[in-house]
Structures are given as C-alpha cells and as structure tokens.
Design a protein around this motif. Structure first.
Motif, PDB file in Angstrom:
ATOM      1  N   TYR A   1       0.880  -1.166   0.000  1.00 63.59           N
ATOM      2  CA  TYR A   1       0.000   0.000   0.000  1.00 63.59           C
ATOM      3  C   TYR A   1       0.918   1.217   0.000  1.00 63.59           C
ATOM      4  O   TYR A   1       1.490   1.585   1.031  1.00 63.59           O
ATOM      5  CB  TYR A   1      -0.917  -0.010   1.218  1.00 63.59           C
ATOM      6  N   PRO A   2       1.115   1.859  -1.164  1.00 67.36           N
ATOM      7  CA  PRO A   2       2.181   2.850  -1.292  1.00 67.36           C
ATOM      8  C   PRO A   2       2.069   4.133  -0.456  1.00 67.36           C
ATOM      9  O   PRO A   2       3.101   4.614   0.009  1.00 67.36           O
ATOM     10  CB  PRO A   2       2.179   3.173  -2.797  1.00 67.36           C
ATOM     11  N   PRO A   3       0.900   4.759  -0.278  1.00 63.36           N
ATOM     12  CA  PRO A   3       0.912   6.045   0.442  1.00 63.36           C
ATOM     13  C   PRO A   3       1.594   5.931   1.815  1.00 63.36           C
ATOM     14  O   PRO A   3       1.225   5.076   2.627  1.00 63.36           O
ATOM     15  CB  PRO A   3      -0.575   6.376   0.586  1.00 63.36           C
ATOM     16  N   ASP A   4       2.585   6.796   2.055  1.00 68.54           N
ATOM     17  CA  ASP A   4       3.403   6.665   3.268  1.00 68.54           C
ATOM     18  C   ASP A   4       3.683   8.028   3.894  1.00 68.54           C
ATOM     19  O   ASP A   4       4.798   8.528   3.836  1.00 68.54           O
ATOM     20  CB  ASP A   4       4.720   5.956   2.942  1.00 68.54           C
TER      21      ASP A   4
ATOM     22  N   ALA B   1      -6.480  13.631   2.430  1.00 63.99           N
ATOM     23  CA  ALA B   1      -5.867  13.306   1.127  1.00 63.99           C
ATOM     24  C   ALA B   1      -4.354  13.354   1.230  1.00 63.99           C
ATOM     25  O   ALA B   1      -3.666  13.999   0.436  1.00 63.99           O
ATOM     26  CB  ALA B   1      -6.374  14.250   0.034  1.00 63.99           C
ATOM     27  N   SER B   2      -3.802  12.656   2.209  1.00 60.67           N
ATOM     28  CA  SER B   2      -2.387  12.775   2.531  1.00 60.67           C
ATOM     29  C   SER B   2      -1.505  12.159   1.457  1.00 60.67           C
ATOM     30  O   SER B   2      -1.937  11.364   0.629  1.00 60.67           O
ATOM     31  CB  SER B   2      -2.110  12.125   3.885  1.00 60.67           C
ATOM     32  N   GLY B   3      -0.232  12.549   1.520  1.00 64.43           N
ATOM     33  CA  GLY B   3       0.751  12.065   0.557  1.00 64.43           C
ATOM     34  C   GLY B   3       1.855  11.293   1.248  1.00 64.43           C
ATOM     35  O   GLY B   3       1.598  10.422   2.068  1.00 64.43           O
ATOM     36  N   GLY B   4       3.112  11.637   0.932  1.00 66.65           N
ATOM     37  CA  GLY B   4       4.244  10.948   1.528  1.00 66.65           C
ATOM     38  C   GLY B   4       5.458  11.008   0.636  1.00 66.65           C
ATOM     39  O   GLY B   4       5.485  11.712  -0.384  1.00 66.65           O
ATOM     40  N   LEU B   5       6.492  10.256   1.024  1.00 67.87           N
ATOM     41  CA  LEU B   5       7.751  10.302   0.288  1.00 67.87           C
ATOM     42  C   LEU B   5       7.656   9.641  -1.081  1.00 67.87           C
ATOM     43  O   LEU B   5       8.417   9.970  -1.984  1.00 67.87           O
ATOM     44  CB  LEU B   5       8.855   9.611   1.106  1.00 67.87           C
ATOM     45  N   CYS B   6       6.729   8.705  -1.247  1.00 69.74           N
ATOM     46  CA  CYS B   6       6.696   7.904  -2.482  1.00 69.74           C
ATOM     47  C   CYS B   6       5.840   8.518  -3.577  1.00 69.74           C
ATOM     48  O   CYS B   6       5.689   7.930  -4.646  1.00 69.74           O
ATOM     49  CB  CYS B   6       6.159   6.508  -2.168  1.00 69.74           C
TER      50      CYS B   6
ATOM     51  N   VAL C   1       6.118  10.761  -5.776  1.00 71.06           N
ATOM     52  CA  VAL C   1       6.686  11.068  -7.088  1.00 71.06           C
ATOM     53  C   VAL C   1       6.485   9.904  -8.057  1.00 71.06           C
ATOM     54  O   VAL C   1       6.294  10.107  -9.263  1.00 71.06           O
ATOM     55  CB  VAL C   1       8.187  11.425  -6.951  1.00 71.06           C
ATOM     56  N   LYS C   2       6.483   8.677  -7.555  1.00 67.34           N
ATOM     57  CA  LYS C   2       6.271   7.512  -8.420  1.00 67.34           C
ATOM     58  C   LYS C   2       4.886   6.917  -8.266  1.00 67.34           C
ATOM     59  O   LYS C   2       4.258   6.522  -9.258  1.00 67.34           O
ATOM     60  CB  LYS C   2       7.330   6.444  -8.123  1.00 67.34           C
ATOM     61  N   TYR C   3       4.379   6.854  -7.036  1.00 61.51           N
ATOM     62  CA  TYR C   3       3.178   6.065  -6.774  1.00 61.51           C
ATOM     63  C   TYR C   3       1.919   6.889  -6.522  1.00 61.51           C
ATOM     64  O   TYR C   3       0.829   6.325  -6.444  1.00 61.51           O
ATOM     65  CB  TYR C   3       3.432   5.134  -5.578  1.00 61.51           C
ATOM     66  N   GLY C   4       2.045   8.188  -6.384  1.00 64.97           N
ATOM     67  CA  GLY C   4       0.858   9.007  -6.219  1.00 64.97           C
ATOM     68  C   GLY C   4       0.388   9.106  -4.770  1.00 64.97           C
ATOM     69  O   GLY C   4       0.989   8.549  -3.850  1.00 64.97           O
ATOM     70  N   VAL C   5      -0.730   9.810  -4.575  1.00 66.08           N
ATOM     71  CA  VAL C   5      -1.237  10.133  -3.248  1.00 66.08           C
ATOM     72  C   VAL C   5      -2.409   9.218  -2.872  1.00 66.08           C
ATOM     73  O   VAL C   5      -2.849   8.384  -3.651  1.00 66.08           O
ATOM     74  CB  VAL C   5      -1.678  11.613  -3.183  1.00 66.08           C
ATOM     75  N   THR C   6      -2.909   9.412  -1.657  1.00 70.14           N
ATOM     76  CA  THR C   6      -3.969   8.556  -1.116  1.00 70.14           C
ATOM     77  C   THR C   6      -5.167   8.440  -2.052  1.00 70.14           C
ATOM     78  O   THR C   6      -5.732   7.356  -2.231  1.00 70.14           O
ATOM     79  CB  THR C   6      -4.420   9.098   0.253  1.00 70.14           C
ATOM     80  N   ALA C   7      -5.580   9.565  -2.644  1.00 71.59           N
ATOM     81  CA  ALA C   7      -6.782   9.566  -3.491  1.00 71.59           C
ATOM     82  C   ALA C   7      -6.709   8.530  -4.607  1.00 71.59           C
ATOM     83  O   ALA C   7      -7.741   7.987  -5.020  1.00 71.59           O
ATOM     84  CB  ALA C   7      -7.002  10.955  -4.082  1.00 71.59           C
TER      85      ALA C   7
END
Length: 468
Positions: free
Chosen positions: A141-144, A160-165, A167-173
């Motif tokens: 589950y990528p959002p981190d 609608a949080s994001g994280g370090l990943c 740039v490649k995997y996108g955000v929670t939405a």
C-alpha cells in the motif's frame, strides 16, 4: 450561517446529550471527564483555535457511528470526526460543545485480496499496520505519510495525505476505490467499487477524499494495492547551492527517470540534522538531494541520476551499495522535522506545492522571507512532485516572534500561489488555511463547494468551521 444553525439548538437538548449517546454505545465508549476530553481537543497544528468538546465517543461498529450521527442531528450538536490527530492543519480540532467522534477503535483489516489486489479496512487502521499486513501477501500500500507509524487510514483519506513515495506512486486519493460513509443524518451510503475500472455516476468517492470529515464519516474503505516492489537503493548528492539542487531535479524529471523517492533538504535543515544527530554532513552543504529507485536495476538508475546531478553542479555524489546503506542515507531526511523543532522548541510546518520547474524560485523566496522576518526557516521538499515543507522555527513563548512566524507563514503561502502552486499539497485546509482556500479557488469555486456541503450536511453539524 452554518454556525448559527448549530448555536440555535435548545439548551435542554444539550443537557441530555450524554444519556442519548449512552443509549446506543457501551459505557466505556462515552468519555465525559473534562481532563480526558481535553486531550482530544486538537491535532498537531500551531496557531489553530480549539474548543472544549462536550463528550468524546469511541465507537467500534458502523451501527454505533450511525447512532452518534442520528443523535447529533436530532439534538443539533456539532460532530468532529477524528483519527490519530497527527494532522497539521487543525482539521481535527474540537469546537465548543461538540461530540468528538474518534474512530481509532475501528481498527480492523477486514480483507486482503491478492487476486483483486485490494484491502478492505476500517478507518482506525494505522497506515504502517496495513503496509506490514499486505506485505505478507507480496503486496504494497504505497501512500506513506511521515507519520505512517501513527496516522490512520481514515485520517489519511480525510486529508488526502501524501508521503515520500508520491513522485512515483501518487497520493492517497489514487488508492481509494470505494467508501462506506455515514452521513450527517445517520444514513449509510456506499460509493465506488471493488473493480479495477468503473465510471458509473459521479465520482463521489473522490469527493469524500480530502473533505476533512465535513461531508460524512468514513467507516470503511476499499483500497487498491500494488505488487511489492524490489528494495530501493538511494543516492545522496550534495550541492553548493539550492538552485543547483533544483536544477538537478528538473534534469532528472526531464530525462524521463521515475524515482521512487526524490527529496531535498536545504542548508538550514542539513545543519539542524547535523547538530541533532552528528550525521557528519559537510558544513559547506547548501542543499542535499536524495534520490531512490526500486526498479529491477536500481544501480544503473542511480548511476544515470548521479551523472545528471554532477552536470548540475553536485560537489559530491554518494550512491548506496545495498538497502542497509540506503537506510542510513535516508536517516537524515527522517530526522528533519525533529531536528528543526529542536532549534527553537516550536516548528510550524507549511505545505506549499509548486510546479517542479518553479522549485528553485520557491526556495529562494523562502530564504528572502526568512531574512525579512529574522526567523529560521528550514525547507524539506518532496522535490519530485514540487511539494515543499517550509518549516518556521520559533519560540512560542515570545509574542513578537510568534507574530512574525505567523506572518511569514502567510507570505510563504502567497509565494506559492504566485508561482502557480497550491496552498496545500497533502496536509489539508482545516482551520489553518481556510482563508487562503478562498484566495486559491475564487468566489465561484467557494460558492459551489459550499453548495456541495449544504447537500450532504444541511444542518452544518459536520466539522463546522473547517475548510470554509
């Protein structure tokens, strides 16, 4: 108008609120001790007012959430949904006399399906717990978000949080396929789907993602999963100027690379991390860029990106040879906020996202603002997607310094808009930025969004005073 409808509730209705709630909830799920309820009054944001809740409820079932919302509607009492309260915009702050609806006890992972690559979870599931659970099935589950060891999926969806990943995997939405939502009047509505594709009707699922509990209460989420990627390798590149580091970011993205992480730390952040943890980074470092790849040949990707960094003026490029060394290189980034907080005792984290091509202008502008207000402002950035986190360090016991911190915070948001960006990339609007939301989306946008709020919450009881 929304607040006046709430305040018009008769006093006698407020008087029997606790009894009405206990009629449909276990006794231990209803908290009224003022010392206890006060601990649920606010999230981690600075400069955000918080009221005193009348009661805190901790339901464990969908039916219990429905009971809370029916009671609140009948008695015209505001409800503030909460997760782990790790947010940075005041979106989870209580209002006076409200019901705080804490969803942390609804923490079951209901299903993990490796064939359909989905997980079905309750809102109180901690992000890291879900990541570890799906990893046992070879999935991710990528959002981190940086608070992933504490923050909950419901809170991630709400902001609608994001994280370090990202740039490649996108955000929670991009990972929320469907939701079960309890509406203001207690009705249960399902949105979205379990399938990989689906375009039936308006996309109400996306509408709830980022709505900060102002439209309904998420009680279940169907999330998309990815195959577990290979372990990433990391490269650290030091630069003699922030402008050179930002140039490297542009070169990396323009050349078609897809890093799993691309993070930037300015000189203030680097020095603060050195002071806290003695990382041994050179004092001459004006900017540190961290790039990671989880591809099938990450060493080759790092070599190519290292060459681009050197072409942009990097003074040193250090690629990791293995995952353990990669973790050591990422340690500085993970310590950034803690190190900046240690400088003055209080840190106010901004969340301005700009086009990648304007990242250099953003950092230069923040430096000018820091000089103007005689403040220490460190910048860490998810450089790969232009999401900057200027962090204003100040002494909260000094009224003048606190005033300057708030004014500098506003100037940073204005700068972001001037550069074609947005006031929030992943932290949400909450209380902190609601005045700035109107500036960003304009009067017509505000009118339409308020009308949407009216449809879902005609009495204005859901998280009043947030977003608008």
């Amino acid at each position: 108008m929304i607040m006046s409808r709430i305040e018009a509730a008769p006093d006698e209705a407020q008087g029997n609120l606790t009894d009405r709630l206990r009629a449909g909830l276990p006794a231990e799920a209803v908290l009224t001790d003022p010392d206890v309820t006060a601990s649920y009054a606010h999230d981690m944001a600075s400069f955000c007012p918080a009221g005193a809740p009348a009661v805190v409820v901790l339901p464990r079932t969908v039916e219990q959430v429905q009971h809370v919302m029916r009671t609140a509607t009948e008695l015209r009492v505001p409800v503030v949904p909460q997760g782990a309260r790790t947010g940075l915009s005041g979106a989870a702050n209580a209002s006076d006399g409200c019901i705080v609806l804490s969803l942390t006890k609804m923490d079951r992972i209901l299903e993990i399906d490796p064939v359909d690559r989905i997980a079905v979870v309750e809102p109180g599931v901690v992000n890291a717990a879900l990541s570890r659970a799906v990893a046992e099935h070879g999935l991710a589950y990528p959002p981190d978000p940086s608070s992933w060891e504490m923050c909950t999926i419901g809170g991630n969806i709400g902001t609608a949080s994001g994280g370090l990943c990202c740039v490649k995997y996108g955000v929670t939405a991009e990972y929320v396929l469907g939701l079960d939502v309890v509406l203001a009047d207690g009705r249960l509505m399902s949105t979205g789907r379990r399938t990989a594709k689906g375009v039936a009707g308006y996309d109400l699922t996306r509408l709830f993602v980022g709505s900060e509990g102002s439209l309904g209460v998420v009680v279940r989420a169907t999330l998309a999963l990815k195959p577990q990627p290979p372990q990433q390798l990391v490269l650290a590149a030091e630069f003699a100027s922030a402008a050179a580091a930002c140039d490297a970011v542009c070169r990396i993205m323009a050349d078609g690379h897809v890093p799993s992480l691309l993070e930037l730390m300015d000189r203030t952040t680097v020095k603060s991390v050195n002071a806290l943890a003695r990382m041994g980074l050179p004092d001459s470092t004006e900017a540190l860029l961290l790039a990671a790849f989880d591809s099938h040949d990450p060493a080759a990707d790092l070599a190519a990106v290292g060459a681009l960094c050197e072409a942009a003026g990097a003074t040193q490029v250090v690629p990791a040879d293995d995952p353990a060394e990669s973790e050591l290189l990422l340690k500085a980034r993970r310590l950034s906020l803690t190190a900046l907080e240690a400088l003055k005792g209080t840190a106010m984290v901004d969340d301005v996202c700009v086009p990648r091509s304007r990242l250099g202008d953003m950092l230069a502008g923040v430096e000018r603002i820091a000089d103007k207000y005689a403040l220490t402002i460190g910048v860490v950035a998810h450089a790969g997607d232009g999401n900057t986190h200027p962090t204003v360090c100040f002494d909260a016991t000094d009224p003048d310094e606190s005033r300057r911190a708030r004014e500098s915070f506003d100037e940073i948001m204005a700068l972001g808009l001037e550069l074609g960006g947005t006031i929030t990339g992943e932290h949400g609007v909450g209380v902190l930025k609601k005045e700035w939301l109107a500036r960003e989306i304009g009067p017509v946008g505000v009118e339409m969004q308020r009308q949407i709020k009216q449809v879902f919450d005609p009495l204005g009881i859901l998280n009043p005073g947030k977003v608008f």
